[in-house]
Design an enzyme around this catalytic site. Sequence first.
Site, PDB file in Angstrom:
ATOM      1  N   LYS A   1     -13.832  -4.086   4.284  1.00 35.52           N
ATOM      2  CA  LYS A   1     -14.664  -2.887   4.101  1.00 35.52           C
ATOM      3  C   LYS A   1     -16.125  -3.068   4.529  1.00 35.52           C
ATOM      4  CE  LYS A   1     -12.635  -0.078   0.486  1.00 35.52           C
ATOM      5  NZ  LYS A   1     -12.700   0.331  -0.922  1.00 35.52           N
TER       6      LYS A   1
ATOM      7  N   SER B   1       0.813  -1.227   0.000  1.00 37.48           N
ATOM      8  CA  SER B   1       0.000   0.000   0.000  1.00 37.48           C
ATOM      9  C   SER B   1       0.844   1.275   0.000  1.00 37.48           C
ATOM     10  CB  SER B   1      -0.901   0.003   1.239  1.00 37.48           C
ATOM     11  OG  SER B   1      -1.519   1.263   1.357  1.00 37.48           O
TER      12      SER B   1
ATOM     13  N   ALA C   1     -15.964  -0.663  -5.902  1.00 38.38           N
ATOM     14  CA  ALA C   1     -15.680   0.675  -6.435  1.00 38.38           C
ATOM     15  C   ALA C   1     -16.913   1.225  -7.154  1.00 38.38           C
ATOM     16  CB  ALA C   1     -14.492   0.618  -7.389  1.00 38.38           C
TER      17      ALA C   1
ATOM     18  N   ASP D   1     -14.401   6.697  -1.371  1.00 38.92           N
ATOM     19  CA  ASP D   1     -14.096   6.317  -2.761  1.00 38.92           C
ATOM     20  C   ASP D   1     -14.938   7.108  -3.768  1.00 38.92           C
ATOM     21  OD1 ASP D   1     -12.171   4.293  -2.191  1.00 38.92           O
ATOM     22  OD2 ASP D   1     -13.786   2.920  -1.679  1.00 38.92           O
TER      23      ASP D   1
ATOM     24  N   GLY E   1     -20.085  -1.942 -14.139  1.00 38.62           N
ATOM     25  CA  GLY E   1     -19.624  -2.538 -12.894  1.00 38.62           C
ATOM     26  C   GLY E   1     -20.607  -2.353 -11.760  1.00 38.62           C
ATOM     27  N   ALA E   2     -20.540  -3.291 -10.801  1.00 36.31           N
ATOM     28  CA  ALA E   2     -21.437  -3.253  -9.646  1.00 36.31           C
ATOM     29  C   ALA E   2     -20.726  -3.795  -8.399  1.00 36.31           C
ATOM     30  CB  ALA E   2     -22.682  -4.071  -9.945  1.00 36.31           C
TER      31      ALA E   2
HETATM   32  P1  NAD Z   1     -14.991  -6.028  -7.131  1.00 38.07           P
HETATM   33  O1  NAD Z   1     -14.467  -7.410  -7.124  1.00 38.07           O
HETATM   34  O2  NAD Z   1     -15.792  -5.554  -5.972  1.00 38.07           O
HETATM   35  O3  NAD Z   1     -15.903  -5.826  -8.461  1.00 38.07           O
HETATM   36  C1  NAD Z   1     -15.457  -6.303  -9.705  1.00 38.07           C
HETATM   37  C2  NAD Z   1     -16.369  -5.811 -10.813  1.00 38.07           C
HETATM   38  O4  NAD Z   1     -15.771  -6.199 -12.074  1.00 38.07           O
HETATM   39  C3  NAD Z   1     -17.773  -6.426 -10.805  1.00 38.07           C
HETATM   40  O5  NAD Z   1     -18.711  -5.477 -11.296  1.00 38.07           O
HETATM   41  C4  NAD Z   1     -17.638  -7.579 -11.791  1.00 38.07           C
HETATM   42  O6  NAD Z   1     -18.882  -7.965 -12.373  1.00 38.07           O
HETATM   43  C5  NAD Z   1     -16.741  -6.950 -12.834  1.00 38.07           C
HETATM   44  N1  NAD Z   1     -16.022  -7.919 -13.661  1.00 38.07           N
HETATM   45  C6  NAD Z   1     -15.108  -8.837 -13.241  1.00 38.07           C
HETATM   46  N2  NAD Z   1     -14.675  -9.550 -14.307  1.00 38.07           N
HETATM   47  C7  NAD Z   1     -15.337  -9.084 -15.409  1.00 38.07           C
HETATM   48  C8  NAD Z   1     -15.318  -9.419 -16.791  1.00 38.07           C
HETATM   49  N3  NAD Z   1     -14.521 -10.371 -17.259  1.00 38.07           N
HETATM   50  N4  NAD Z   1     -16.097  -8.706 -17.633  1.00 38.07           N
HETATM   51  C9  NAD Z   1     -16.909  -7.707 -17.173  1.00 38.07           C
HETATM   52  N5  NAD Z   1     -16.974  -7.373 -15.870  1.00 38.07           N
HETATM   53  C10 NAD Z   1     -16.196  -8.049 -15.002  1.00 38.07           C
HETATM   54  O7  NAD Z   1     -13.738  -5.073  -7.385  1.00 38.07           O
HETATM   55  P2  NAD Z   1     -13.512  -3.557  -6.931  1.00 38.07           P
HETATM   56  O8  NAD Z   1     -12.940  -3.554  -5.561  1.00 38.07           O
HETATM   57  O9  NAD Z   1     -14.708  -2.776  -7.205  1.00 38.07           O
HETATM   58  O10 NAD Z   1     -12.311  -3.136  -7.919  1.00 38.07           O
HETATM   59  C11 NAD Z   1     -12.528  -2.982  -9.296  1.00 38.07           C
HETATM   60  C12 NAD Z   1     -11.366  -2.202  -9.896  1.00 38.07           C
HETATM   61  O11 NAD Z   1     -11.356  -0.896  -9.332  1.00 38.07           O
HETATM   62  C13 NAD Z   1      -9.993  -2.770  -9.586  1.00 38.07           C
HETATM   63  O12 NAD Z   1      -9.187  -2.621 -10.728  1.00 38.07           O
HETATM   64  C14 NAD Z   1      -9.471  -1.904  -8.465  1.00 38.07           C
HETATM   65  O13 NAD Z   1      -8.061  -1.821  -8.438  1.00 38.07           O
HETATM   66  C15 NAD Z   1     -10.075  -0.567  -8.848  1.00 38.07           C
HETATM   67  N6  NAD Z   1     -10.247   0.370  -7.730  1.00 38.07           N
HETATM   68  C16 NAD Z   1      -9.764   1.609  -7.897  1.00 38.07           C
HETATM   69  C17 NAD Z   1      -9.907   2.545  -6.901  1.00 38.07           C
HETATM   70  C18 NAD Z   1      -9.324   3.906  -7.104  1.00 38.07           C
HETATM   71  O14 NAD Z   1      -9.234   4.665  -6.134  1.00 38.07           O
HETATM   72  N7  NAD Z   1      -8.946   4.265  -8.319  1.00 38.07           N
HETATM   73  C19 NAD Z   1     -10.622   2.226  -5.730  1.00 38.07           C
HETATM   74  C20 NAD Z   1     -11.138   0.937  -5.598  1.00 38.07           C
HETATM   75  C21 NAD Z   1     -10.950   0.016  -6.611  1.00 38.07           C
END
Ligand code: NAD
Length: 290
Positions: free
Chosen positions: A74, A23, A138, A110, A134-135
Amino acid sequence: MMEKRISGTTGLYCLIGSPVGHSGSPAMYNYSFKKLEIDSAYVAFDISEEKVPDAINAFKTLNIRGANVTMPCKSAVVKYMDELSPAARIVGAVNTIVNNGGKLTGHITDGVGFVRNLQEHGVGVKGKKITILGAGGAATAIEVQCALDGAKEINIFNIKDAFYEKAKETIENIKKEVPKCVVNLCDLEDTQKLTEKISESDILVNATRVGMHPNQEQSPIKDTSNFRKGLAVADVVYNPKKTKFLEDAEAAGCTIVGGIGMLLWQGAEAFKLYTGLEMPTEEVNELYFK
Ligand code: NAD
């Protein structure tokens, strides 16, 4: 030097989650504490989900002033909070805990970080139509914050996995709390619907994991004719900094917004909750996010 900063009165802040060794948060917060001459320090603790109750007790016993919470804790911390911010309550997750003399308040920064990052790129969400892919964690934080900040319409697209069901809950919650905002849920594989909704939208967001290292050749939008000039396109993925999704959007003349700024601004928002002060984001960005 760190040693000179630590004294008998130094307040402690921390990150909990697992893994946490990679981190950037300790560097970001310690730099900011030092720069603003705040008598506090920040460390990371590797905490599994089962250890959350112990960690919460430790906050109280040791008077840890605040904590950031990352995966997988979380959602697990929510039930130990004495109070929740509106966004944390609606999302059902916490990434920032403020400990005020044993009273714990849970926030989620976030979504605020995402919206602030858009603003920094000249893109507002109020009155806008937004399509969000996405759902997951994030995505949910972003969807709720955009609704709270006055988005007119939010179209959520997700593949039909377990997160699709989670999206239904998110929509119910948004409808209850922000009835003015129109929220739709569609299958990400329905490409016709996707094209239709993107063409009506001001902002398109990738909040899935698609395009994240080591799958950086992938994009959630295969048909690049969906991108058009005037569309703002944002990604949550920050590794790589410029994803294929953003490269394709940029080539079509879209305004693009990378995920790294969301990471910076969610941290800045937590810093403000901890200290009441603005994080020196320009320097932090230069030192740790470039
Ligand atoms: P998560 O596991 O909670 O959610 C994953 C999402 O991706 C779901 O909506 C899922 O359906 C979708 N997904 C997974 N594989 C897929 C595919 N092959 N095709 C289509 N959709 C697909 O993950 P999260 O914690 O929400 O993280 C998601 C991304 O966001 C990661 O890359 C993470 O690093 C990034 N993130 C960034 C920040 C930031 O501050 N920029 C903060 C949190 C997360």
